[in-house]
Design a protein around this motif. Structure first.
Motif, PDB file in Angstrom:
ATOM      1  N   UNK A 234       4.051  -3.790  -1.692  1.00  0.00           N
ATOM      2  CA  UNK A 234       3.536  -4.982  -0.552  1.00  0.00           C
ATOM      3  C   UNK A 234       2.303  -3.599   0.313  1.00  0.00           C
ATOM      4  N   UNK A 235       3.141  -2.215   0.577  1.00  0.00           N
ATOM      5  CA  UNK A 235       2.076  -0.822   1.169  1.00  0.00           C
ATOM      6  C   UNK A 235       1.417  -0.735   0.561  1.00  0.00           C
ATOM      7  N   UNK A 236       1.360  -0.125  -1.107  1.00  0.00           N
ATOM      8  CA  UNK A 236       0.578   0.208  -1.787  1.00  0.00           C
ATOM      9  C   UNK A 236      -0.748  -1.050  -1.775  1.00  0.00           C
ATOM     10  N   UNK A 237      -0.425  -2.539  -2.063  1.00  0.00           N
ATOM     11  CA  UNK A 237      -1.668  -3.281  -2.574  1.00  0.00           C
ATOM     12  C   UNK A 237      -2.288  -3.862  -1.294  1.00  0.00           C
ATOM     13  N   UNK A 238      -1.036  -3.634  -0.326  1.00  0.00           N
ATOM     14  CA  UNK A 238      -2.045  -3.970   1.432  1.00  0.00           C
ATOM     15  C   UNK A 238      -3.557  -2.974   1.504  1.00  0.00           C
ATOM     16  N   UNK A 239      -3.435  -1.676   1.648  1.00  0.00           N
ATOM     17  CA  UNK A 239      -3.690  -0.375   1.604  1.00  0.00           C
ATOM     18  C   UNK A 239      -5.364  -0.494   0.926  1.00  0.00           C
ATOM     19  N   UNK A 240      -4.999  -1.112  -0.520  1.00  0.00           N
ATOM     20  CA  UNK A 240      -5.938  -0.919  -1.369  1.00  0.00           C
ATOM     21  C   UNK A 240      -7.067  -2.456  -1.817  1.00  0.00           C
TER      22      UNK A 240
END
Length: 136
Positions: A124-130
């Motif tokens: 989720x953190x990776x997706x949110x950053x993206x």
């Protein structure tokens, strides 16, 4: 994507993985993302071990209820993240689809659910950053 991107998390029962992912994104995005979750065959309640695992992280999902996956939910989302529901998720042109291979927490105790919770947070953190362009 719209000014406020929308993400739909889908797993079979909408009782564990998708509920945890939706809770993480809601918590971490702080209103910057519209978040939904659903299941292709919703369970009767959210997995108690998932509720406990998220409570340990300071997030209360005890009042959530599993919801049925609808074509409208997919249509209204920019990104659809599936977690083990196979091809039951309707596909619409112009939508982005991701499939996260995650162990199913159904029937597992808290010790087994914690690493699943933590893996979901990382994804989720990776997706949110993206999608927001912001570091988490």
């Amino acid at each position: 994507m719209a000014d406020k991107p929308s993400v739909l998390f889908v797993c079979v029962h909408n009782a564990g993985r998708s509920q945890m992912a939706a809770a993480w994104l809601t918590h971490l995005a702080e209103g910057r993302v519209e978040v939904r979750s659903a299941g292709s065959d919703p369970g009767a309640e959210v997995n108690p071990a998932a509720v406990e695992a998220m409570a340990e992280a300071g997030i209360d999902i005890s009042q959530e209820t599993p919801k049925i996956l609808t074509a409208d939910a997919v249509r209204e989302s920019d990104i659809c993240v599936t977690m083990g529901c196979g091809d039951t998720c309707p596909v619409f042109p112009g939508k982005r689809y991701l499939d996260w291979a995650l162990e199913d927490p159904a029937g597992q105790g808290i010790e087994a659910v914690r690493p699943i919770r933590d893996r979901i947070r990382n994804l989720v953190e990776d997706l949110l950053s993206e999608i927001t362009g912001a570091e988490q």
